[in-house]
Design a protein around this motif. Structure first.
Motif, PDB file in Angstrom:
ATOM      1  N   LEU A 148      21.331  -2.718   1.110  1.00 46.91           N
ATOM      2  CA  LEU A 148      20.776  -2.137  -0.797  1.00 46.91           C
ATOM      3  C   LEU A 148      20.666  -3.408  -1.259  1.00 46.91           C
ATOM      4  O   LEU A 148      19.497  -3.292  -1.637  1.00 46.91           O
ATOM      5  N   LEU A 149      21.350  -3.273  -2.181  1.00 45.73           N
ATOM      6  CA  LEU A 149      22.164  -4.516  -2.149  1.00 45.73           C
ATOM      7  C   LEU A 149      21.754  -6.330  -1.891  1.00 45.73           C
ATOM      8  O   LEU A 149      20.569  -6.868  -2.236  1.00 45.73           O
ATOM      9  N   ARG A 150      20.629  -6.452  -0.573  1.00 44.27           N
ATOM     10  CA  ARG A 150      20.277  -7.183  -0.480  1.00 44.27           C
ATOM     11  C   ARG A 150      19.157  -7.592  -0.189  1.00 44.27           C
ATOM     12  O   ARG A 150      18.125  -8.082   0.515  1.00 44.27           O
ATOM     13  N   SER A 151      19.033  -5.829   0.540  1.00 45.63           N
ATOM     14  CA  SER A 151      17.156  -6.039   0.287  1.00 45.63           C
ATOM     15  C   SER A 151      16.421  -5.914  -0.536  1.00 45.63           C
ATOM     16  O   SER A 151      15.420  -6.582  -0.980  1.00 45.63           O
ATOM     17  N   GLU A 152      17.351  -5.122  -1.897  1.00 42.76           N
ATOM     18  CA  GLU A 152      16.557  -5.071  -3.195  1.00 42.76           C
ATOM     19  C   GLU A 152      17.468  -6.195  -4.660  1.00 42.76           C
ATOM     20  O   GLU A 152      16.599  -6.011  -5.777  1.00 42.76           O
TER      21      GLU A 152
ATOM     22  N   THR B 167       8.818  -2.216   1.219  1.00 47.18           N
ATOM     23  CA  THR B 167       8.721  -1.189   1.180  1.00 47.18           C
ATOM     24  C   THR B 167       7.979   0.007   0.149  1.00 47.18           C
ATOM     25  O   THR B 167       6.996   0.521  -0.495  1.00 47.18           O
ATOM     26  N   THR B 168       8.192  -0.528  -1.718  1.00 50.52           N
ATOM     27  CA  THR B 168       8.179   0.016  -2.694  1.00 50.52           C
ATOM     28  C   THR B 168       7.263  -0.834  -3.535  1.00 50.52           C
ATOM     29  O   THR B 168       6.422  -0.425  -4.400  1.00 50.52           O
ATOM     30  N   ASP B 169       6.824  -1.789  -2.631  1.00 46.72           N
ATOM     31  CA  ASP B 169       5.340  -1.975  -3.267  1.00 46.72           C
ATOM     32  C   ASP B 169       3.575  -1.735  -3.132  1.00 46.72           C
ATOM     33  O   ASP B 169       2.941  -1.731  -3.644  1.00 46.72           O
ATOM     34  N   PHE B 170       4.304  -0.694  -1.915  1.00 42.54           N
ATOM     35  CA  PHE B 170       3.450   0.247  -1.313  1.00 42.54           C
ATOM     36  C   PHE B 170       2.631   0.938  -2.290  1.00 42.54           C
ATOM     37  O   PHE B 170       3.559   2.250  -1.370  1.00 42.54           O
ATOM     38  N   THR B 171       2.386   1.591  -2.742  1.00 42.29           N
ATOM     39  CA  THR B 171       2.131   2.798  -3.846  1.00 42.29           C
ATOM     40  C   THR B 171       0.641   2.720  -3.153  1.00 42.29           C
ATOM     41  O   THR B 171      -0.055   2.406  -4.187  1.00 42.29           O
ATOM     42  N   ASN B 172       0.509   4.057  -3.195  1.00 47.81           N
ATOM     43  CA  ASN B 172      -1.639   4.693  -2.682  1.00 47.81           C
ATOM     44  C   ASN B 172      -1.681   5.594  -3.677  1.00 47.81           C
ATOM     45  O   ASN B 172      -1.503   5.954  -4.303  1.00 47.81           O
TER      46      ASN B 172
ATOM     47  N   ARG C 140       5.442   0.787   7.263  1.00 47.58           N
ATOM     48  CA  ARG C 140       4.906   0.980   6.664  1.00 47.58           C
ATOM     49  C   ARG C 140       3.487   1.853   6.548  1.00 47.58           C
ATOM     50  O   ARG C 140       3.208   3.113   5.512  1.00 47.58           O
ATOM     51  N   ALA C 141       2.996   1.952   7.800  1.00 49.85           N
ATOM     52  CA  ALA C 141       1.674   2.882   7.927  1.00 49.85           C
ATOM     53  C   ALA C 141       3.169   4.885   8.051  1.00 49.85           C
ATOM     54  O   ALA C 141       2.037   5.431   7.292  1.00 49.85           O
ATOM     55  N   ILE C 142       3.792   4.426   8.372  1.00 56.04           N
ATOM     56  CA  ILE C 142       4.920   5.681   8.850  1.00 56.04           C
ATOM     57  C   ILE C 142       4.854   6.615   7.211  1.00 56.04           C
ATOM     58  O   ILE C 142       4.414   7.825   7.011  1.00 56.04           O
ATOM     59  N   GLU C 143       6.351   5.678   6.818  1.00 61.79           N
ATOM     60  CA  GLU C 143       6.225   6.072   4.875  1.00 61.79           C
ATOM     61  C   GLU C 143       4.466   6.383   4.000  1.00 61.79           C
ATOM     62  O   GLU C 143       4.473   7.758   3.443  1.00 61.79           O
ATOM     63  N   GLN C 144       3.372   5.621   4.188  1.00 58.00           N
ATOM     64  CA  GLN C 144       1.910   5.728   3.130  1.00 58.00           C
ATOM     65  C   GLN C 144       1.274   7.250   3.920  1.00 58.00           C
ATOM     66  O   GLN C 144       0.617   7.418   3.370  1.00 58.00           O
TER      67      GLN C 144
ATOM     68  N   THR D  19       6.558   8.473  -4.202  1.00 58.07           N
ATOM     69  CA  THR D  19       6.124   6.773  -4.672  1.00 58.07           C
ATOM     70  C   THR D  19       8.222   5.852  -3.967  1.00 58.07           C
ATOM     71  O   THR D  19       9.241   6.920  -5.072  1.00 58.07           O
ATOM     72  N   GLY D  20       8.568   5.044  -3.792  1.00 55.43           N
ATOM     73  CA  GLY D  20       9.680   4.882  -3.078  1.00 55.43           C
ATOM     74  C   GLY D  20      10.448   4.139  -4.446  1.00 55.43           C
ATOM     75  O   GLY D  20      11.427   4.377  -4.036  1.00 55.43           O
ATOM     76  N   LYS D  21      10.195   3.563  -5.549  1.00 50.40           N
ATOM     77  CA  LYS D  21      11.207   3.456  -6.024  1.00 50.40           C
ATOM     78  C   LYS D  21      11.265   4.272  -6.986  1.00 50.40           C
ATOM     79  O   LYS D  21      12.621   3.920  -7.227  1.00 50.40           O
ATOM     80  N   ARG D  22      10.827   5.610  -7.419  1.00 50.39           N
ATOM     81  CA  ARG D  22      11.582   7.000  -7.510  1.00 50.39           C
ATOM     82  C   ARG D  22      13.100   7.115  -6.159  1.00 50.39           C
ATOM     83  O   ARG D  22      13.992   7.234  -6.927  1.00 50.39           O
TER      84      ARG D  22
END
Length: 503
Positions: free
Chosen positions: A137-141, A381-386, A419-423, A474-477
């Motif tokens: 998580l640290l290296r990703s965000e 992933t967290t940038d993709f908010t539909n 991203r397709a699966i997530e959304q 939402t991914g951010k939450r």
């Protein structure tokens, strides 16, 4: 003493082997069980050897070096486009990336050892899982912001990947890490691990059994892959040739309703060349989305953009890329180093690229509302908010010739499929070369143009699914909830350790 030293050396090389085998879960090797079994073996070795804090740090180095060297070997490729100019930087780029990522693992193992001291075996495994999850998580965000090659990505071709629709990539990585680590602890650990992974597998099978309904309004998409070598792409003597090639490929009968060209598919600035835009519209008779540079003369800013060109040749919308590639599209401390003429590998010497402001959701007449991503943006992933579930599909235009052939383009495609699966949205991907593809909302590749191939791909745009739990929350939450849980756990460990010291 000699026996102890030999045992320590042996365990280090076993950790190094574990790191190498763990990397085999990533594309193109695609062996997710290799990653999972490696985690189980690491957990078993962790409890067997019980390394002290100094030795645990060494373990982090021995694990991280082979793991990241193999997984991110493609990082040298951008520097080899012009080997006589930038080739000498390639080994330093790979070494810098590996050292930075490995240092995060070194810290994780050090802290895991500190807090595991005197604990029961099962608790030791849980603590190791906490810090391994925290390191990803640290290296990703964190400072690097590099969520590429995640543990969760190894499941992409299995039903387990469908759980991305529930809680996204970071939680799936966490479940995988914990399930793998505790597997070696017979009874409680093995049972818990099996229940977790079997549950995800069964959920995936059930989800994949649901059909994708046809769209009420059929939309024929044409994806163009011109397959232009990066070393030749910006040669003035060949610019017309490449431009005409894309027009020819786009004009094949039957005509599509939407045509997609890749990232920076033209070398000119579209606003300055209305006659070329008119030629495109007359030739292809289709709505066109294409990548190009946009230069803001007034503010002296360069953007990596996607242009939405109507069937009559008018620019309907422009999307400016907001996530820029470090050292490719911009250089950290760019204002300082630009004085020496250094702007980034992909800037063509004009100036460093500037980040756009979005919005990522783009609507235009005659076009299903789309979530846009240019190249590197698809890994976040967290940038993709539909927003309000308005998007009908995701579009990624990219130029994966920067990534070579070994594993970069394959891993980049995996990120898009995630991203397709997530959304729960279909995804269309156009690459200069790389892997152009049309992907359904379950992340399955319906059609593709392979590496180093020129061609077009025609498919009807698949229908979207109902918003997934991940999209709704939402991914951010979910990311914040995972971070909060890890932080609370670490705080609890610190508090409990202090209590024990006082006793």
């Amino acid at each position: 003493m000699v026996i102890r030293k030999q045992r320590r050396v042996k365990s280090r090389w076993l950790v190094a082997l574990t790191g190498f085998v763990m990397s085999l879960g990533q594309m193109p090797i695609d062996q997710p069980l290799a990653t999972f079994i490696s985690l189980a073996f690491l957990g078993w070795l962790w409890n067997k050897e019980k390394p002290n804090s100094k030795e645990a740090m060494v373990w982090g180095g021995y694990l991280g070096f082979p793991l990241f060297s193999v997984s991110f070997f493609w990082i040298i490729e951008p520097f080899m486009i012009k080997p006589h100019q930038t080739g000498w930087l390639a080994p330093f780029a790979l070494a810098g990336m590996v050292i930075f990522l490995t240092s995060i693992l070194v810290l994780a193992f050090y802290l895991a050892s500190i807090f595991s001291k005197g604990r029961k075996d099962f608790h030791r495994l849980l603590i190791l899982g906490v810090f391994l999850t925290s390191s990803e998580l640290l290296r990703s965000e964190g400072f690097l912001s590099f969520p590429w090659g995640l543990i969760s990505a190894t499941w992409i071709n299995t039903p387990v990947a469908q759980s991305l629709s529930l809680f996204g990539p970071y939680w799936l990585s966490a479940v995988t890490i914990f399930s793998g680590i505790i597997l070696s602890h017979l009874s409680l650990g093995t049972l818990t691990s099996c229940v977790l992974m079997i549950s995800l597998y069964v959920y995936g099978l059930a989800r994949l059994d649901d059909p994708v309904l046809e769209r009420s309004k059929a939309t024929l998409i044409r994806v163009v892959q011109p397959n232009v070598k990066q070393a030749d792409k910006w040669l003035e003597t060949r610019a017309t040739e490449f431009f005409e090639k894309q027009i020819t490929l786009s004009s094949i009968q039957p005509r599509s309703q939407i045509t997609i060209w890749p990232e920076t598919s033209v070398t000119f600035f579209p606003e300055s060349e209305p006659k070329k835009l008119e030629k495109i519209s007359k030739s292809i008779d289709s709505f066109l989305i294409f990548g190009a540079r946009r230069y803001d003369v007034k503010n002296v800013k360069l953007y990596n953009s996607a242009y939405f060109l109507s069937i009559d040749g008018k620019i309907e919308k422009i999307y400016d890329k907001s996530r820029l590639v470090p050292f490719g599209e911009y250089i950290p401390l760019g204002d300082l180093v630009s004085k020496f003429g250094v702007f980034g590998l992909a800037t063509d010497g004009i100036t460093g690229f500037s980040p756009g402001l979005g919005p990522r959701l783009v609507s235009a007449d005659g076009l299903p509302t789309v979530l846009m991503a240019i190249c590197y943006e698809a890994i976040f992933t967290t940038d993709f908010t539909n927003a309000k579930a308005k998007a009908e599909w995701i579009l990624q235009i990219t130029n994966d010739s920067w990534f070579g052939k070994f594993n970069g383009p394959q891993q980049h495609l995996v990120a898009a499929r995630m991203r397709a699966i997530e959304q729960g949205l279909p995804l269309v991907r156009s690459a200069n070369t790389g892997i152009s593809a049309i992907i359904d909302p379950y992340g399955r590749v319906l059609g593709q143009i392979r590496l180093d191939q020129e061609g077009v791909l025609d498919r009807m745009l698949p229908n979207r699914l109902d918003p997934t739990p991940y999209a709704k929350i939402t991914g951010k939450r979910l990311q914040i909830s995972l971070m909060s849980l890890l932080i609370l756990t670490i705080c609890y460990l610190i508090f409990k350790s202090r209590i024990n010291l006082r006793k």
